[in-house]
Write a protein that holds these residues in place. Structure first.
Motif, PDB file in Angstrom:
ATOM      1  N   SER A  31       0.849  -1.180   0.000  1.00 12.08           N
ATOM      2  CA  SER A  31       0.000   0.000   0.000  1.00 12.08           C
ATOM      3  C   SER A  31       0.891   1.238   0.000  1.00 12.08           C
ATOM      4  N   VAL A  32       0.400   2.366  -0.538  1.00 11.66           N
ATOM      5  CA  VAL A  32       1.187   3.585  -0.717  1.00 11.66           C
ATOM      6  C   VAL A  32       0.534   4.723   0.050  1.00 11.66           C
ATOM      7  N   GLU A  33       1.375   5.522   0.739  1.00 14.19           N
ATOM      8  CA  GLU A  33       0.916   6.731   1.428  1.00 14.19           C
ATOM      9  C   GLU A  33       1.853   7.887   1.063  1.00 14.19           C
ATOM     10  N   TRP A  34       1.276   9.024   0.700  1.00 10.92           N
ATOM     11  CA  TRP A  34       2.044  10.251   0.419  1.00 10.92           C
ATOM     12  C   TRP A  34       1.861  11.210   1.582  1.00 10.92           C
ATOM     13  N   SER A  35       2.867  12.043   1.766  1.00 13.70           N
ATOM     14  CA  SER A  35       2.786  13.053   2.831  1.00 13.70           C
ATOM     15  C   SER A  35       2.108  14.327   2.362  1.00 13.70           C
ATOM     16  N   ASN A  51      -1.486  15.761   0.092  1.00 13.23           N
ATOM     17  CA  ASN A  51      -2.760  15.411  -0.521  1.00 13.23           C
ATOM     18  C   ASN A  51      -2.681  15.614  -2.034  1.00 13.23           C
ATOM     19  N   GLU A  84      -5.573   9.942  -8.479  1.00 15.86           N
ATOM     20  CA  GLU A  84      -4.688   8.869  -8.012  1.00 15.86           C
ATOM     21  C   GLU A  84      -4.790   7.657  -8.959  1.00 15.86           C
ATOM     22  N   HIS A 137       2.658   3.993  -8.621  1.00 11.25           N
ATOM     23  CA  HIS A 137       1.587   4.785  -8.022  1.00 11.25           C
ATOM     24  C   HIS A 137       1.801   6.253  -8.382  1.00 11.25           C
ATOM     25  N   CYS A 176       7.138   9.441   0.083  1.00 12.82           N
ATOM     26  CA  CYS A 176       6.340   8.292  -0.408  1.00 12.82           C
ATOM     27  C   CYS A 176       6.650   7.112   0.489  1.00 12.82           C
ATOM     28  N   ARG A 177       5.641   6.594   1.182  1.00 14.86           N
ATOM     29  CA  ARG A 177       5.806   5.469   2.103  1.00 14.86           C
ATOM     30  C   ARG A 177       5.075   4.243   1.521  1.00 14.86           C
ATOM     31  N   THR A 223       4.219   0.090   2.059  1.00 14.25           N
ATOM     32  CA  THR A 223       4.146  -0.857   3.173  1.00 14.25           C
ATOM     33  C   THR A 223       3.409  -2.127   2.752  1.00 14.25           C
TER      34      THR A 223
END
Length: 556
Positions: free
Chosen positions: A428-432, A434, A438, A449, A463-464, A466
């Protein structure tokens, strides 16, 4: 009008003038009306008197009728059957209904014309076509090598008598006195005089006659030939040979049902057989077959069958049961870490040569597993009608690893940030920051992504990535300016940083050049003024030294 007596007298007086013509003949059908022509149907002129007579079998004459000149002047003189059957036609022909064999005789037409007398004799022959052939006392069956009465063919009520011919397969049979004997007999009906011909066939059958067709043909002068329906006969002969047949759908394999069929050439065939099944005797009554249900490789061997009452009449066959054992290691659902090795082994045991067909989209190197090696692997094996398959489904897993992080300017406000990472299960991808629009794709362990952002200042964006095995993070600098002066951390930052440094250096050089030019103009004006006044420059030696140093810097 003259009376009949006058004509009779005239006939007696004029007998010496009698003229007789040669006899004609006609053939008529039994039971139909006989029409006997006078003068062969030719013109008679104006006869005074006509008389029809006939000759009896003993030669004595017989009278039938007379006719005068007047059409209605007809006298029936006959006292026998002609009394009710005879009449005369307008052309003077004699008509006799319901012809019989008794009508086979000579009829004479006597004509008196102006004192002359003429006679026209006609020989009448009556014929009858026989009834269709009738086969009596037909044999139910024939025995091989034995003289047997096949049947009696009868051709009834014919005149003249009919001829009877026996045939086999369309070819006439001849009496040879031994293997084929034909006895013919003719009989006559005393009431009608019609003849019947009887032909009896005695025949010595052979095994080859089992499908032979026998017919009886009646020939007659009236034709056409009449032939009976063909008949075939069951030929009895003892069993001389036995054959064992193995009935199966293709090559025999484990689990099949196999039928053993014992065929004998005797007729009627035997009804009981012995089957020797790998040393075990099984007797079957009322059938010629024995079924082996769900055979295994242990059923491979020799099998025999024989007639139950004669063990010398036997046959044998070998049966081979095909089998195939396959072992695949690993199998089922397999999970391995990326970078490790995966050994694969296949063990085969079969009754014959085995053909392999490995169905793979790609041929992986299992020494160093990659994410792209994940998938379904199927191996097919075949031999002698047997097909088997084995499979394993490989899942390659590893913690996330960000390969690249990049940005692309879309317009004055929007930038697209892209983060590419490897890992399985799917990370899964998380950005710091908004973002919008997407987009994400995942194939062969590679995750891509993208998000669209509108920077409001100079930012460092993370970009995280996990999954259940771990995490990885990378950063990138994003500028809000239209000029792309953003600074990034990580691969791909070099171009933007180089552009920024070049801009700063160029700016410093331009500023120094402007300052030097201003100072030079100032000094020039100062020196010219001193020269006009002739005044010496004032100042200490230390000030002069500093001034020279400043002039030198400005020139640079």
């Amino acid at each position: 009008m003259h009376s009949a007596a006058y004509y009779v007298g005239a006939i007696i007086i004029s007998a010496m003038f009698l003229q007789a013509s040669s006899s004609d003949s006609i053939v008529v059908l039994y039971g139909e009306t006989i029409e006997v022509p006078c003068n062969n149907g030719g013109e008679l002129g104006d006869p005074l008197f006509i008389k029809w007579k006939y000759d009896e079998a003993d030669g004595s004459p017989g009278a039938i009728l007379t006719k005068g000149r007047d059409p209605g002047d007809v006298t029936i003189q006959a006292t026998n059957s002609y009394k009710n059957r005879a009449s005369i036609a307008a052309n003077a022909s004699l008509l006799i209904t319901n012809a019989t064999l008794e009508d086979e005789k000579t009829f004479t037409c006597m004509v008196v014309i102006s004192g002359d007398i003429e006679e026209f004799p006609v020989v009448v022959k009556v014929q009858k076509r026989p009834s269709p052939p009738l086969i009596k006392d037909m044999a139910a069956e024939l025995e091989n090598g034995k003289l047997t009465t096949l049947g009696d063919c009868l051709a009834q009520d014919a005149h003249p008598p009919a001829e009877v011919i026996w045939s086999k397969n369309g070819l006439p049979l001849a009496d040879d006195g031994t293997a084929t004997i034909i006895t013919t007999e003719e009989t006559k009906d005393p009431a009608t005089g019609l003849s019947s011909t009887s032909s009896k066939l005695q025949y010595t059958a052979k095994k080859a006659d089992v499908d032979s067709e026998f017919t009886c043909t009646v020939k007659h002068v009236l034709g056409p030939d009449q032939t009976s329906e063909p008949r075939t006969f069951s030929i009895h002969y003892p069993t001389e040979r036995v054959e064992l047949q193995v009935v199966a759908n293709g090559p025999i394999k484990e689990g099949d049902d196999v039928t053993l069929k014992c065929s004998a050439d005797g007729n009627p065939p035997p009804t009981s057989f012995n089957f020797l099944l790998q040393g075990k005797m099984e007797t079957v009554v009322g059938s010629d077959s024995y079924t082996l249900v769900g055979v295994t490789r242990a059923n491979t061997g020799e099998y025999e069958c024989s007639v139950a009452d004669d063990h010398t009449l036997q046959d044998a066959k070998n049966i081979s049961v095909n089998f195939l054992d396959i072992s695949l290691d690993p199998s089922g659902e397999i999970v391995r870490a990326v970078g490790v090795s995966l050994p694969v082994t296949v063990q085969k045991n079969s009754s014959g040569d085995v053909k392999d067909n490995v169905k793979l989209d790609t041929q992986p190197n299992f020494d160093n597993l990659k994410y792209s090696d994940a998938g379904l692997y199927v191996c097919e094996f075949s031999t002698s009608g047997i097909k088997q398959s084995r499979f394993f489904r490989l899942a390659v897993q590893g913690k996330p690893n960000i390969k690249t992080i990049s940005k692309t300017r879309v317009d004055k406000q929007h930038k697209v940030l892209t983060c590419e990472a490897e890992g399985a299960p799917k990370p899964s991808v998380e950005w710091s920051i908004n973002g919008t629009n997407e987009e994400s794709s995942y194939e062969n362990g590679m995750l891509t992504h993208r998000i669209t952002v509108v920077p409001t200042g100079n930012l460092t964006v993370a970009c995280r990535v996990t999954n259940e095995l771990g995490m990885d993070v990378k950063y990138i600098d994003v500028s809000y300016l239209f000029e792309d002066n953003d600074k990034r951390k990580g691969p791909g930052d070099g171009d933007d940083q180089a552009k920024l440094i070049v801009g700063i250096v160029v700016g410093l050089i331009l500023a120094a050049a402007v300052m030097g030019l201003v100072y030079w103009v100032y000094m020039k004006k100062t020196r010219q003024g001193s020269w006009k006044t002739g005044e010496k420059e004032s100042g200490t030696s230390e000030e002069s030294k500093k001034l020279e140093e400043n002039n030198h810097k400005a020139d640079v």
